[in-house]
Write a protein that holds these residues in place. Structure first.
Motif, PDB file in Angstrom:
ATOM      1  N   LEU A  79      -9.248  10.902 -11.264  1.00 28.74           N
ATOM      2  CA  LEU A  79     -10.715  10.786 -11.245  1.00 28.74           C
ATOM      3  C   LEU A  79     -11.276  10.669  -9.834  1.00 28.74           C
ATOM      4  O   LEU A  79     -12.496  10.656  -9.670  1.00 28.74           O
ATOM      5  CB  LEU A  79     -11.143   9.566 -12.063  1.00 28.74           C
ATOM      6  N   GLY A  80     -10.425  10.574  -8.826  1.00 36.03           N
ATOM      7  CA  GLY A  80     -10.890  10.303  -7.474  1.00 36.03           C
ATOM      8  C   GLY A  80     -10.868  11.501  -6.549  1.00 36.03           C
ATOM      9  O   GLY A  80     -10.257  12.533  -6.838  1.00 36.03           O
ATOM     10  N   HIS A  81     -11.549  11.350  -5.432  1.00 34.68           N
ATOM     11  CA  HIS A  81     -11.499  12.333  -4.339  1.00 34.68           C
ATOM     12  C   HIS A  81     -10.602  11.862  -3.200  1.00 34.68           C
ATOM     13  O   HIS A  81      -9.932  12.667  -2.556  1.00 34.68           O
ATOM     14  CB  HIS A  81     -12.905  12.598  -3.797  1.00 34.68           C
ATOM     15  N   VAL A  82     -10.581  10.553  -2.971  1.00 35.97           N
ATOM     16  CA  VAL A  82      -9.748   9.945  -1.919  1.00 35.97           C
ATOM     17  C   VAL A  82      -9.178   8.644  -2.467  1.00 35.97           C
ATOM     18  O   VAL A  82      -9.851   7.924  -3.214  1.00 35.97           O
ATOM     19  CB  VAL A  82     -10.571   9.677  -0.638  1.00 35.97           C
ATOM     20  N   GLY A  83      -7.943   8.347  -2.086  1.00 35.88           N
ATOM     21  CA  GLY A  83      -7.313   7.095  -2.472  1.00 35.88           C
ATOM     22  C   GLY A  83      -7.109   6.184  -1.273  1.00 35.88           C
ATOM     23  O   GLY A  83      -6.864   6.648  -0.155  1.00 35.88           O
ATOM     24  N   MET A  84      -7.216   4.872  -1.519  1.00 36.16           N
ATOM     25  CA  MET A  84      -7.017   3.866  -0.479  1.00 36.16           C
ATOM     26  C   MET A  84      -6.153   2.752  -1.076  1.00 36.16           C
ATOM     27  O   MET A  84      -6.552   2.113  -2.050  1.00 36.16           O
ATOM     28  CB  MET A  84      -8.365   3.312   0.001  1.00 36.16           C
ATOM     29  N   THR A  85      -4.967   2.552  -0.507  1.00 40.71           N
ATOM     30  CA  THR A  85      -4.015   1.570  -1.015  1.00 40.71           C
ATOM     31  C   THR A  85      -3.687   0.568   0.084  1.00 40.71           C
ATOM     32  O   THR A  85      -3.651   0.922   1.264  1.00 40.71           O
ATOM     33  CB  THR A  85      -2.751   2.281  -1.539  1.00 40.71           C
ATOM     34  N   TYR A  86      -3.419  -0.693  -0.298  1.00 42.50           N
ATOM     35  CA  TYR A  86      -3.450  -1.796   0.659  1.00 42.50           C
ATOM     36  C   TYR A  86      -2.100  -2.443   0.927  1.00 42.50           C
ATOM     37  O   TYR A  86      -2.000  -3.647   1.135  1.00 42.50           O
ATOM     38  CB  TYR A  86      -4.523  -2.798   0.221  1.00 42.50           C
ATOM     39  N   GLY A 117      10.421   5.702   4.875  1.00 41.65           N
ATOM     40  CA  GLY A 117      11.339   5.901   3.756  1.00 41.65           C
ATOM     41  C   GLY A 117      10.969   5.079   2.547  1.00 41.65           C
ATOM     42  O   GLY A 117      11.566   5.233   1.477  1.00 41.65           O
ATOM     43  N   GLY A 118      10.011   4.173   2.702  1.00 42.04           N
ATOM     44  CA  GLY A 118       9.581   3.342   1.595  1.00 42.04           C
ATOM     45  C   GLY A 118       8.659   4.089   0.648  1.00 42.04           C
ATOM     46  O   GLY A 118       8.137   5.168   0.961  1.00 42.04           O
ATOM     47  N   VAL A 119       8.452   3.511  -0.528  1.00 42.21           N
ATOM     48  CA  VAL A 119       7.566   4.115  -1.528  1.00 42.21           C
ATOM     49  C   VAL A 119       6.544   3.078  -1.979  1.00 42.21           C
ATOM     50  O   VAL A 119       6.728   1.872  -1.799  1.00 42.21           O
ATOM     51  CB  VAL A 119       8.353   4.628  -2.751  1.00 42.21           C
ATOM     52  N   CYS A 120       5.451   3.560  -2.562  1.00 40.94           N
ATOM     53  CA  CYS A 120       4.397   2.657  -3.034  1.00 40.94           C
ATOM     54  C   CYS A 120       3.504   3.413  -3.996  1.00 40.94           C
ATOM     55  O   CYS A 120       3.792   4.554  -4.387  1.00 40.94           O
ATOM     56  CB  CYS A 120       3.608   2.089  -1.851  1.00 40.94           C
ATOM     57  N   GLU A 121       2.391   2.806  -4.365  1.00 48.00           N
ATOM     58  CA  GLU A 121       1.458   3.451  -5.282  1.00 48.00           C
ATOM     59  C   GLU A 121       0.839   4.709  -4.687  1.00 48.00           C
ATOM     60  O   GLU A 121       0.361   5.574  -5.430  1.00 48.00           O
ATOM     61  CB  GLU A 121       0.361   2.454  -5.674  1.00 48.00           C
ATOM     62  N   GLY A 122       0.859   4.834  -3.369  1.00 49.95           N
ATOM     63  CA  GLY A 122       0.377   6.061  -2.744  1.00 49.95           C
ATOM     64  C   GLY A 122       1.152   7.277  -3.211  1.00 49.95           C
ATOM     65  O   GLY A 122       0.590   8.381  -3.326  1.00 49.95           O
ATOM     66  N   ASN A 123       2.458   7.114  -3.468  1.00 51.96           N
ATOM     67  CA  ASN A 123       3.242   8.218  -4.026  1.00 51.96           C
ATOM     68  C   ASN A 123       2.707   8.632  -5.382  1.00 51.96           C
ATOM     69  O   ASN A 123       2.603   9.828  -5.692  1.00 51.96           O
ATOM     70  CB  ASN A 123       4.710   7.807  -4.172  1.00 51.96           C
ATOM     71  N   ALA A 132       0.971  12.291  -6.384  1.00 47.84           N
ATOM     72  CA  ALA A 132       1.582  13.124  -7.424  1.00 47.84           C
ATOM     73  C   ALA A 132       0.550  13.735  -8.364  1.00 47.84           C
ATOM     74  O   ALA A 132       0.818  14.780  -8.978  1.00 47.84           O
ATOM     75  CB  ALA A 132       2.594  12.313  -8.225  1.00 47.84           C
ATOM     76  N   VAL A 133      -0.637  13.124  -8.496  1.00 48.16           N
ATOM     77  CA  VAL A 133      -1.679  13.682  -9.352  1.00 48.16           C
ATOM     78  C   VAL A 133      -2.775  14.345  -8.527  1.00 48.16           C
ATOM     79  O   VAL A 133      -3.875  14.596  -9.029  1.00 48.16           O
ATOM     80  CB  VAL A 133      -2.281  12.613 -10.298  1.00 48.16           C
ATOM     81  N   GLY A 134      -2.478  14.657  -7.261  1.00 44.32           N
ATOM     82  CA  GLY A 134      -3.387  15.446  -6.444  1.00 44.32           C
ATOM     83  C   GLY A 134      -4.412  14.674  -5.656  1.00 44.32           C
ATOM     84  O   GLY A 134      -5.394  15.259  -5.179  1.00 44.32           O
ATOM     85  N   LEU A 135      -4.202  13.354  -5.478  1.00 43.97           N
ATOM     86  CA  LEU A 135      -5.191  12.544  -4.762  1.00 43.97           C
ATOM     87  C   LEU A 135      -4.722  12.278  -3.342  1.00 43.97           C
ATOM     88  O   LEU A 135      -3.736  11.554  -3.134  1.00 43.97           O
ATOM     89  CB  LEU A 135      -5.413  11.218  -5.491  1.00 43.97           C
ATOM     90  N   PRO A 136      -5.400  12.807  -2.321  1.00 42.26           N
ATOM     91  CA  PRO A 136      -5.047  12.452  -0.949  1.00 42.26           C
ATOM     92  C   PRO A 136      -5.327  10.977  -0.724  1.00 42.26           C
ATOM     93  O   PRO A 136      -6.347  10.458  -1.199  1.00 42.26           O
ATOM     94  CB  PRO A 136      -5.961  13.340  -0.094  1.00 42.26           C
ATOM     95  N   ASN A 137      -4.439  10.282  -0.023  1.00 42.54           N
ATOM     96  CA  ASN A 137      -4.626   8.840   0.095  1.00 42.54           C
ATOM     97  C   ASN A 137      -3.975   8.282   1.347  1.00 42.54           C
ATOM     98  O   ASN A 137      -3.004   8.838   1.859  1.00 42.54           O
ATOM     99  CB  ASN A 137      -4.075   8.129  -1.144  1.00 42.54           C
ATOM    100  N   VAL A 138      -4.532   7.182   1.820  1.00 45.30           N
ATOM    101  CA  VAL A 138      -3.934   6.379   2.887  1.00 45.30           C
ATOM    102  C   VAL A 138      -3.451   5.098   2.230  1.00 45.30           C
ATOM    103  O   VAL A 138      -4.222   4.410   1.554  1.00 45.30           O
ATOM    104  CB  VAL A 138      -4.951   6.054   3.995  1.00 45.30           C
ATOM    105  N   ASP A 139      -2.168   4.765   2.397  1.00 41.49           N
ATOM    106  CA  ASP A 139      -1.608   3.676   1.594  1.00 41.49           C
ATOM    107  C   ASP A 139      -1.157   2.459   2.389  1.00 41.49           C
ATOM    108  O   ASP A 139      -0.453   1.599   1.865  1.00 41.49           O
ATOM    109  CB  ASP A 139      -0.459   4.195   0.717  1.00 41.49           C
ATOM    110  N   THR A 140      -1.557   2.363   3.642  1.00 48.85           N
ATOM    111  CA  THR A 140      -1.217   1.175   4.442  1.00 48.85           C
ATOM    112  C   THR A 140      -2.467   0.628   5.117  1.00 48.85           C
ATOM    113  O   THR A 140      -2.507   0.390   6.320  1.00 48.85           O
ATOM    114  CB  THR A 140      -0.132   1.510   5.488  1.00 48.85           C
ATOM    115  N   LEU A 141      -3.482   0.387   4.311  1.00 44.46           N
ATOM    116  CA  LEU A 141      -4.755  -0.122   4.825  1.00 44.46           C
ATOM    117  C   LEU A 141      -4.840  -1.646   4.773  1.00 44.46           C
ATOM    118  O   LEU A 141      -5.885  -2.212   5.073  1.00 44.46           O
ATOM    119  CB  LEU A 141      -5.911   0.488   4.027  1.00 44.46           C
TER     120      LEU A 141
END
Length: 418
Positions: free
Chosen positions: A184-191, A348-354, A358-367
């Motif tokens: 549902l989003g255009h951009v993702g932001m993960t913390y 090499g780590g993974v998080c919700e940004g992955n 995977a569903v097409g949302l560009p995101n920054v995941d270390t905010l």
């Protein structure tokens, strides 16, 4: 891009609540919320719901129930695990630009861990369970959104926040919800926390967790040894075959972490469970791994031994494609307006940004906050980074509202990026 007077007012409002932001995170860290501590997770969910409801009274709050997940226990049987709900907070779901913000309220520290409180180190850093990963990040996220809601142009951006209880154990229960709102989003932001110097994660490998159950035949090790079929030695052959995959393909690693099974020394063991984690850089690596794992499992089969594979690839790789590069560049430009030098490097780590990627949302995941030594009792965060990172997120939201950061264009780039 420049900073105008309205934007400066928003940024100053964040600076004024710096101490409250830190104190809020410290309070949350005082409640143990290890991924399997259901009582602590439930209490933390309540604390978060109260804080978000008070700070953002016009937002819609919903507790999203999660399905039970299944894992293989030490005796080889399937065990069901219950999870507390995710917290979903929604504002302006029909706005032209939609931002998805995610975080997790579980930690890696179990209820019996001696690491239970936050203390200040001599150098001023805060040391405590979850202060960086990621209760500090959730406090930053809340402060940024609370400040953004004071911005006159906020109506152009709607947002959804998902706070989940199972990220540290693979997000198996929350993955469907992450996928649903990610679409549902255009951009993702993960913390997730940034590095201590503020560096962001760029490309991320994908990950998977597996459990191999080997069933043999029990027998007395003296009287009837040759009637037995040793499940542990079969699991060891599988483990060796899995380990031999390391170095066979660039960027792919297999970590055999544990083998469970056996009882008395005079009994041939009939059940063993080998557990391992894999990392891979891209979809091709994932496909190669699936075939290689199946081949390794065959090393334990035959002559009265059977093997079953459980688990799977739980998080897709997150490569640095064109859309991700453009989004990170926008964060760098916004950071420069604040005097922050934003850089990034692969992880090499993974998080919700992955999951979001995977569903097409560009995101920054270390905010989240600047910190380090996560997943250990040396975990720390720098208190001055709470204001710094909240201002970065708030200004990103403002620039998406003004169109200076083209969120819709970034989402469209995902369809064509390689």
């Amino acid at each position: 891009m420049i900073l105008n007077a309205q934007e400066r007012v928003v940024l100053e409002s964040i600076a004024e609540q710096g101490e409250d932001m830190v104190a809020r995170a410290v309070n949350w860290c005082g409640v143990n919320s290890g991924s399997r501590n259901l009582a602590g997770l439930d209490a933390t969910h309540g604390l978060l719901a109260h804080a978000w409801g008070q700070a953002l009274p016009d937002a819609a709050l919903e507790s999203v129930g999660l399905a039970d997940t299944v894992e293989i226990s030490v005796d080889g049987r399937e065990a069901s695990n219950r999870h507390t709900p995710s917290l979903l907070v929604t504002m302006r779901p029909d706005a032209p630009v939609q931002v998805v913000l995610t975080g997790h309220y579980d930690t890696v520290f179990p209820a019996a861990s001696p690491f239970q409180t936050v203390v200040a180190r001599a150098d001023g850093a805060l040391n405590g369970p979850g202060i960086a990963d990621m209760k500090g990040g959730i406090s930053v996220m809340l402060a940024a959104l609370e400040a953004f809601e004071r911005y006159p142009g906020r109506g152009a951006v709607g947002w959804r926040v998902l706070l989940s209880p199972d990220e540290e154990i693979g997000s198996l229960a929350s993955a469907p919800v992450l996928a649903r709102i990610g679409k549902l989003g255009h951009v993702g932001m993960t913390y997730e926390p940034a590095l201590a110097d503020g560096t962001l994660a760029a490309a991320r490998k994908g990950s998977g967790n597996f459990h191999v159950r080997v069933a043999g035949r029990s027998a007395h090790a003296g009287r009837a040894f040759h009637e037995g079929r040793n499940a542990i030695t079969a699991a060891a052959r599988i483990a060796g075959a899995l380990d031999s995959l390391n170095g066979a393909r660039d960027g792919v690693t297999v970590n055999v972490a544990r083998i469970d099974g056996g009882s008395a020394l005079n009994v041939v063991p009939d059940i063993a469970v080998a557990r391992f984690n894999v990392r891979f850089p891209d979809a091709e690596g994932a496909r190669w791994l699936e075939g290689a794992i199946a081949g390794a499992c065959r090393c334990g089969e035959g002559d009265g031994l059977s093997v079953s594979l459980h688990g799977g690839l739980t998080r897709a790789a997150k490569p640095l494609n064109g859309a991700q590069s453009a989004l990170l560049g926008a964060v760098r430009d916004v950071g420069a307006l604040l005097g922050q030098d934003i850089a990034w490097k692969p992880s090499g780590g993974v998080c919700e940004g992955n999951n979001l990627f995977a569903v097409g949302l560009p995101n920054v995941d270390t905010l989240g906050v600047r910190g380090g030594d996560i997943h250990s009792d040396a975990e720390f965060a720098w208190p001055d980074s709470f204001v710094e990172r909240a201002q970065l997120s708030a200004l990103m939201l403002i620039k998406m509202a003004s169109g200076e950061v083209d969120a819709i264009g970034l989402r469209s780039m995902m369809e064509t990026s390689a």
